[in-house]
Design a protein around this motif. Structure first.
Motif, mmCIF file in Angstrom:
data_model
loop_
_atom_site.group_PDB
_atom_site.id
_atom_site.type_symbol
_atom_site.label_atom_id
_atom_site.label_comp_id
_atom_site.label_asym_id
_atom_site.label_seq_id
_atom_site.Cartn_x
_atom_site.Cartn_y
_atom_site.Cartn_z
ATOM 1 N N GLU A 187 0.863 -1.181 0.000
ATOM 2 C CA GLU A 187 0.000 0.000 0.000
ATOM 3 C C GLU A 187 0.898 1.230 0.000
ATOM 4 O O GLU A 187 2.007 1.187 0.527
ATOM 5 N N PRO A 188 0.440 2.332 -0.574
ATOM 6 C CA PRO A 188 1.253 3.549 -0.536
ATOM 7 C C PRO A 188 1.435 4.011 0.911
ATOM 8 O O PRO A 188 0.525 3.878 1.735
ATOM 9 N N SER A 197 2.556 9.729 0.770
ATOM 10 C CA SER A 197 3.163 9.518 -0.540
ATOM 11 C C SER A 197 2.183 9.774 -1.672
ATOM 12 O O SER A 197 2.569 9.799 -2.824
ATOM 13 N N MET A 198 0.905 9.961 -1.341
ATOM 14 C CA MET A 198 -0.102 10.244 -2.364
ATOM 15 C C MET A 198 -0.043 11.725 -2.737
ATOM 16 O O MET A 198 0.220 12.568 -1.891
#
Length: 92
Positions: A64-65, A69-70
């Protein structure tokens, strides 16, 4: 000379001096990268099935990110409702 022994390799009617090989992701054996290699990138059906089993039992996962980091440019607002893409207006 056999393919994979460093000799010339026939490829679509042309001869190349070096065959491309990749390591089998499961056992590391060299695999000739050509249409004749049925299980590429794996060296055998056994190695292919071992890898499939790892994915099915979640031994391999796509992470998962990480938080933060999104992209912060409203990526959440990309979908209208319930993670469904908006349907085009077809009333014309």
């Amino acid at each position: 000379m056999a393919a994979g022994d460093g000799g010339p390799v026939w490829n679509s009617g042309a001869v190349t001096d070096v065959a491309t090989t990749v390591p089998c992701p499961t056992c590391g054996r060299p695999v000739l990268w050509c249409p004749a290699s049925r299980f590429r990138p794996f060296c055998s059906e056994r190695c292919r099935l071992i890898d499939l089993g790892e994915w099915l039992t979640e031994g391999h996962v796509i992470p998962e990110p990480f938080e933060g980091s999104m992209p912060e440019s409203g990526a959440e607002d990309r979908w209208d409702h319930g993670d469904q893409p908006s349907s085009p207006d077809r009333s014309r």
